[in-house]
Design an enzyme around this catalytic site. Structure first.
Site, PDB file in Angstrom:
ATOM      1  N   SER B 152      10.560 -74.122   1.917  1.00 28.92           N
ATOM      2  CA  SER B 152      11.395 -73.321   2.823  1.00 28.92           C
ATOM      3  C   SER B 152      11.401 -73.779   4.270  1.00 28.92           C
ATOM      4  O   SER B 152      12.097 -73.186   5.098  1.00 28.92           O
ATOM      5  CB  SER B 152      10.973 -71.852   2.757  1.00 28.92           C
ATOM      6  OG  SER B 152      11.231 -71.355   1.466  1.00 28.92           O
ATOM      7  N   VAL B 153      10.651 -74.824   4.587  1.00 22.94           N
ATOM      8  CA  VAL B 153      10.825 -75.441   5.911  1.00 22.94           C
ATOM      9  C   VAL B 153      12.287 -75.873   6.050  1.00 22.94           C
ATOM     10  O   VAL B 153      12.854 -75.877   7.143  1.00 22.94           O
ATOM     11  CB  VAL B 153       9.859 -76.638   6.086  1.00 22.94           C
ATOM     12  CG1 VAL B 153      10.261 -77.526   7.261  1.00 22.94           C
ATOM     13  CG2 VAL B 153       8.435 -76.122   6.277  1.00 22.94           C
TER      14      VAL B 153
END
Lengths: 435, 435
Positions: B152-153
């Site tokens: 999810s970066v």
């Protein structure tokens, strides 16, 4: 799921059928994938969306987009270019090349170089003369930085790696394959030598006839994840597991040349076994970090992570040209020795012409096959890497010409386009020799 | 096939269960994937081979290999770095960082920076101070050139793109989503604004609870091809088709922050719609060609070819650090304006702290969420990109520090490692501020 698998097989078979049937091929000019809207839009229209699972990725004209986006369809591993500088290919573009005319070998009317390229669904073309780009063009979904699936052009990279390992004494061509890979002792490879694998004279039972659903190519493609697997699939999980199931062909003539892709995966396995490196690592170490490649390449992997040595390389046209130029220069590139001249000599010497002639390649009279390269044995010493749908590296040492070409011909078999493209390549080479 | 799907789900659920259960996590030192033989050998041993179809790719400790080879497991599209020079990150390595000690927030014993990294399954770590690499280390299957899945970066890259388009007037945060994407008019997004999507306050029904098999996350993962599909699957074929099935949650409090990955894919869809470019093209044009990135990146695509905006970015640790450094420098990098300072200001301002507090992130007191970034609102102005299993870009403007970290913690939820890693990051920042 079953229905989508059937669709996938049907799509592939349709592609093969076109290759063999007499029907007129689709209009090339009307098949530009961007103009047609394939995978264009946010998101693309459903009927212009390419899927792997239903085989639509392999249906012409969607292939004109898919071949330029292969790693978006199939998992692939990295071939790192390293952190060195790009070896810029000098440019000396010539406007006179486009109009070079030639006579196709199929009795067709005289045509020009650019007509031949367009008529044969070219996606990218780079022509080097004495190492300089004299002609370069991209069509449809392609650009200089776009990577295209090389199909069986991959085999020549693998064959070259193999011959390099022979030169280094790491792989003995006279040895039996099972000396390195005992796992193949119960297969059709039990008595086969490394040299026979490299030259595709293994005598194993493996039909590459797409039109026959009982051909081994289908199980092979499913094992390797090139095609979706049917529900409940319990067959081989990788190319190598498949290779263990390959049988000896009792009908194969001793020493016969038979083009069987599985042999290249066995060569890939041999290469990995003796180096304990992956194919991706080797292509990076031996070629990509040394040839000043413009982009990392990729190579498709099977569901167990083994690289598809028989046809998985994904690279740019210019990088393919760099590799060809290194081969033309007897293993040298940018003043550096990439591989020994003896390796190129071995390849260029070719295989047994009589043996090759019996394989029935009508468009390739006098040619032979050696180390996964096609060798013309002609007066220019032409040798070539060749993949279905028109992929090629055409190397003419006498004319000092290298041609790297990607295409998405609706016909898989190069036999369909060879009568046009081989004379076209020769005409360009002759022209460049003259002036 | 059904059995392998079940195995895949079980593997994922086991991973999630570890995140919640009290059981001691596996020994980090004993989980080095190379030492364990994961995907080592020619070919690897069957019990050390990672497959996507049976979910083994997502089972710890195989994840320590998989996270570093994501595009070998899932199709991904290209993010081209362009043909410009690499912007070398200056080096000023400091031996004193390894031993910096700090007190974890979970009551655990004092530990050092290097102990924290090892104990929390770090795969790669790059620490920049004033733009120079002061600390860099790779573990297990990683190297400086290895690309790792960012999980999810990815969202923070997408959120930044979104805010850039707002600044350019191409995307109106006050507008309703359906003004751009009418296809969502019958979904839970019918009344939602662009700003709500960007800040994850959409009020849609989408549970990210892996442990509950009825969670929307499962259908979402199958639609997007993140997980194998069961036989006879007839659900959504892409992230966007899935988004159209998302319902409004009648129980959602108005304006509540709820971390729902599907929102990022809707933002990705918005971005594509207003630019008519793919996410990969935009990340290349806006960031990769401008930040002197060392390597092309990739981004996983769904089976219809749409990029996984919620979690598909595959990149190197140094390139992740370059992006973080640009954000620290208010949008400038190498003297060039990559994005307007106003974009960074908007992000750093953060979201509503009260709203965030109600979401129950015990390890993140006082934080908020804005434009797909996590904003600490602390005395250093720390803000961060965060992905499951320990991925992060931690930016401390006051200390002039950027930390890029990849990890393969057996626990998905960062709540497990935050009490150790957040104080560790802060301790390094404080140390570097002092001397």
């Amino acid at each position: 799921m079953k229905r989508t698998i059937t669709a996938a097989i049907t799509a592939l078979m349709a592609s093969a059928a076109i290759a063999q049937g007499p029907a007129a091929p689709p209009d090339p000019a009307a098949s530009d994938p961007i103009a047609l809207g394939w995978m264009q839009g946010s998101p693309p229209a459903p009927d212009k969306t390419v899927h792997w699972v239903d085989g639509s990725f392999y249906k012409f004209p969607a292939t004109r987009w898919s071949f330029a986006h292969w790693n978006q369809l199939i998992p692939a591993s990295d071939i790192w270019r390293g952190d060195g500088r790009v070896a810029a290919l000098p440019r000396a573009e010539r406007k006179d090349i486009a109009g070079i005319s030639f006579q196709p070998a199929n009795g067709g009317a005289t045509m020009t170089w650019e007509q031949a390229l367009a008529a044969n669904y070219t996606d990218a073309i780079v022509v080097l003369h004495r190492g300089r780009i004299v002609y370069e063009k991209y069509y449809g979904a392609m650009s200089p930085q776009t990577r295209h699936i090389a199909m069986s052009v991959t085999k020549s990279f693998i064959g070259t790696l193999g011959e390099m390992l022979v030169a280094e004494g790491k792989l003995d061509p006279a040895a039996k394959v099972v000396q390195y890979i005992p796992e193949l002792k119960d297969s059709g490879y039990a008595e086969v030598t490394v040299r026979q694998v490299m030259d595709m004279t293994t005598g194993v039972k493996f039909s590459e006839n797409y039109a026959d659903t009982s051909s081994e190519i289908w199980t092979y493609a499913r094992a390797g994840g090139v095609l979706p697997r049917p529900a409940g699939y319990s067959g081989p999980q990788s190319f190598y597991e498949f290779a263990r199931t390959v049988q000896k062909d009792p009908d194969a003539a001793a020493g016969a040349f038979r083009y069987q892709t599985v042999n290249t995966d066995v060569l890939g396995w041999l290469i990995r076994r003796v180096t304990n490196k992956t194919i991706g690592e080797l292509l990076s170490e031996r070629f990509w970090t040394k040839l000043g490649m413009e982009r990392d390449a990729m190579i498709a992997v099977d569901p167990s992570g083994n690289e598809f040595a028989g046809g998985g390389l994904i690279l740019t046209a210019r990088d393919m040209a760099r590799f060809g130029e290194m081969m033309r220069k007897d293993g040298k590139f940018n003043g550096q020795a990439i591989l020994p001249k003896a390796v190129v000599d071995t390849i260029r010497k070719g295989g047994d012409k009589e043996v090759f002639a019996r394989a029935g390649y009508a468009a390739l009279p006098g040619w032979s096959y050696r180390d996964m390269w096609w060798v013309s044995n002609d007066d220019h010493g032409v040798f070539a890497a060749r993949g279905v749908h028109g992929q090629t590296i055409y190397i003419d040492p006498k004319a000092q010409v290298v041609i790297a070409r990607f295409a998405s011909s609706p016909q898989a078999a190069n036999a369909v386009t060879d009568p046009v493209m081989l004379p076209a390549y020769r005409a360009v080479a002759d022209h460049l020799m003259r002036r």
